[in-house]
Enzyme design. Structure first.
Site, PDB file in Angstrom:
ATOM      1  N   LYS A 137       0.854  -1.188   0.000  1.00 16.23           N
ATOM      2  CA  LYS A 137       0.000   0.000   0.000  1.00 16.23           C
ATOM      3  C   LYS A 137       0.892   1.241   0.000  1.00 16.23           C
ATOM      4  CE  LYS A 137      -3.963   1.828   2.684  1.00 16.23           C
ATOM      5  NZ  LYS A 137      -4.783   1.594   3.911  1.00 16.23           N
ATOM      6  N   SER A 183      -9.784   1.751   3.027  1.00 19.53           N
ATOM      7  CA  SER A 183      -8.906   2.510   2.170  1.00 19.53           C
ATOM      8  C   SER A 183      -7.895   1.674   1.375  1.00 19.53           C
ATOM      9  CB  SER A 183      -8.135   3.539   3.003  1.00 19.53           C
ATOM     10  OG  SER A 183      -7.243   2.907   3.889  1.00 19.53           O
ATOM     11  N   SER A 206      -9.801  -0.695   7.192  1.00 18.03           N
ATOM     12  CA  SER A 206      -9.211  -0.437   5.872  1.00 18.03           C
ATOM     13  C   SER A 206      -8.509  -1.625   5.217  1.00 18.03           C
ATOM     14  CB  SER A 206      -8.234   0.738   5.949  1.00 18.03           C
ATOM     15  OG  SER A 206      -8.928   1.954   5.891  1.00 18.03           O
TER      16      SER A 206
END
Lengths: 95, 488
Positions: B81, B156, B180
């Site tokens: 990420k 997210s 997330s």
């Protein structure tokens, strides 16, 4: 509870986030709506309850004070937007 | 043996093929890069593809395996990420503020995975600064759900979840502050694990809400998640909240079954507003646990309904402090045409942050400001204690709590962007685990209209082994994990 325009401007000043008048009004609507959803929290009986700041039971962590490799100066300055030699250029704080 | 489809492998399968030298890391990495070229123009899971770095790392991995020094993840292509620092590779947080930021150090998880010999194929898209539940808050572009390109992948960690589902990497790391990792894992039909707070070092994770943030894996299967956790879990002196413990081999207990396991099903997680088909799928999934020998019992966690209010006071408060560092002086975006220092600061933050990040900074600043601190922040911290206690009591009676991961399946892009509160409601079932600091995993627990449903399992502090064993037993008794989105 509905925030006033002045309150929103004051928070924006504290947070140092610039806003246009339209942004202030939109923020006023949205923050007021979100804060309305927090009212339920006041129903919770928290008398005599200690606050939790951290999910882990955090203790002060100690380590030996030893000299070791650190980040290189050029590396540390490599992302600086305005650099002059080995210095970070900033705007005047006192005018 | 016949040549395997390199784009349909699990991490476990790839690891075994690499170790047996049936496939080289260069071949596997090239197949993944080709796949990215083919599908990412539609999925848009990546912020940056690091093809050259990946092929170089793959060559080294092949040499290492040939010399007999390979480990479980050596040569396996991964995505990180884009809020995890990578030396020399842009780490943007999907924000204009950090668009040109190139870290000079690795996150601890990056270091551990590189030492292991894993291959970095790129950095994954996210909601700006990990604030959001759809990845639409990325300042660059949204990511699409591989099961339906008109729908969001969740957030997210939408980039990592979509990339794993689309076969654009064999595993990914995400971060989870209020759901997330788990919510996008659920919406994309992959496995997502949020470990116990403190089990994985946060060093080099760009901070959102430091008392809630935790890094974890997104994978095709549960065994894969255990294999990644084996590498990233463990003490790090550079994170003062890191738990000083020697983690076990998380793959060891898998397959031992769940006979006699006590499973609680909290009624507050089946509230009004949940998609009835999602509820039916999750209840069916719980029945599978019962059929496998678990003792399933309904229970109640009455404080759960306050979790959203607690979360949206604590997380923005911490965010407002953490994001104060973006001042346009040391690194990051810097507004040029400003009259004074104060003007430059306000302008830098006005132009560098997107709307959701500004909303949360404002919310947090308000909750911490004079006159409101006791009513909001202190109240939320006390309420947090009650949530923790409630879980502690529940885990005296149960080994695992089962619930839906998210109240709905993937929704369409744009559907919830105009109403922040509607977006926040996506995470009502995932936020309690962050508030309490306990581990939780999402595995695919069904399908509704061709879209995946997530089954969430929560466990006590450091209960990862039981969680993984339970999730694995469920997965192996069903065939959801064998399905692949049709992207060709």
């Amino acid at each position: 509870m509905r925030l006033s325009t002045e309150e929103v401007r004051h928070i924006a000043l504290l947070a140092r986030v610039g806003m246009t008048d339209d942004e202030v009004e939109l923020m006023r609507d949205q923050l007021s709506n979100i804060l309305g959803h927090f009212d339920s929290l006041q129903e919770m009986d928290t008398d005599g309850v200690d606050p939790t700041g951290h999910a882990a039971d955090v203790e002060t962590v100690m380590r030996e004070d030893r000299v070791a490799e650190s980040i290189d100066r050029d590396d540390a300055l490599s992302n600086v937007p305005r650099r002059e030699g080995d210095f970070v250029r900033v705007r005047a704080v006192l005018e | 043996m016949s040549s395997p489809d390199l784009n349909a492998l699990t991490l476990r399968e790839a690891s075994s093929l690499l170790a047996g030298r049936d496939v080289s890391s260069v071949e596997l990495t090239q197949a993944v890069l080709d796949r990215i070229d083919r599908v990412d123009p539609n999925v848009k899971a990546f912020v940056t593809v690091t093809a050259d770095v990946a092929l170089e790392q793959a060559r080294k991995a092949d040499a290492r395996i040939a010399s007999g020094d390979g480990r479980a993840l050596t040569g396996v292509p991964m995505m990180l990420k884009d809020n995890l620092c990578t030396t020399g590779i842009a780490t943007t947080c999907s924000s204009r503020m950090l668009e040109d930021f190139v870290p000079t150090y690795d996150a601890e998880v990056t270091r551990r995975l590189c030492d292991e010999g894993a291959v970095l194929v790129g950095k994954g898209n996210l909601d700006e600064f990990a604030m959001g539940s759809s990845t639409e808050n990325s300042a660059f572009h949204p990511t699409m759900n591989p099961w339906d390109l008109e729908r969001v992948p969740g957030g997210s960690s939408g980039g990592p979840a979509a990339a794993v589902a689309a076969g654009e990497c064999l595993f990914a790391l995400g971060s989870d502050t209020g759901g997330s990792i788990r919510q996008p894992a659920a919406l994309c039909g992959v496995v997502g694990l949020k470990p116990t707070y403190g089990l994985v070092s946060r060093y080099g994770l760009i901070a959102f809400a430091s008392s809630l943030d935790q890094i974890g894996p997104l994978t095709r299967e549960v065994t894969d998640a255990a294999m990644v956790l084996n590498v990233i879990a463990g003490h790090d002196p550079r994170d003062s909240t890191s738990i000083d413990t020697e983690p076990p081999d998380y793959t060891r207990g898998l397959g031992a079954g769940i006979k006699g396991l006590r499973v609680g099903v909290p009624e507050e997680y089946f509230v009004e507003g949940i998609d009835p088909e999602v509820e039916r799928s999750v209840r069916d999934a719980v029945q599978v646990l019962a059929d496998l020998g678990a003792e399933v019992e309904e229970t109640s966690l009455p404080h759960s309904s306050y979790a959203m209010a607690i979360y949206y006071i604590i997380a923005p408060s911490e965010a407002s402090a953490n994001l104060a560092r973006y001042d346009g002086v040391k690194y990051g975006y810097s507004a040029t045409d400003a009259a004074s220092m104060w003007d430059a600061l306000a302008k830098t933050r006005q132009e560098g942050f997107g709307p959701e990040v500004k909303r949360r900074i404002m919310l947090g600043t308000y909750a911490l400001s004079a006159g409101y601190f006791d009513a909001y922040y202190l109240k939320a911290q006390k309420a947090r204690t009650l949530i923790r206690r409630e879980f502690e009591e529940a885990f005296q009676r149960f080994d695992v709590l089962a619930s839906p991961t998210s109240p709905s399946v993937a929704f369409k892009l744009g559907d919830k962007m105009d109403d922040p509160v509607q977006m926040y409601l996506n995470d009502i079932f995932t936020q309690p685990a962050n508030i309490a600091g306990i581990p939780a995993i999402s595995v695919q627990g069904g399908m509704v209209d061709g879209l995946p449903v997530g089954l969430q399992l929560m466990g006590p502090h450091m209960g990862e082994e039981t969680l993984l064993r339970t999730a694995h037993a469920y997965e192996q008794a069903t065939d959801w994990h064998t399905r692949f989105p049709d992207l060709y």
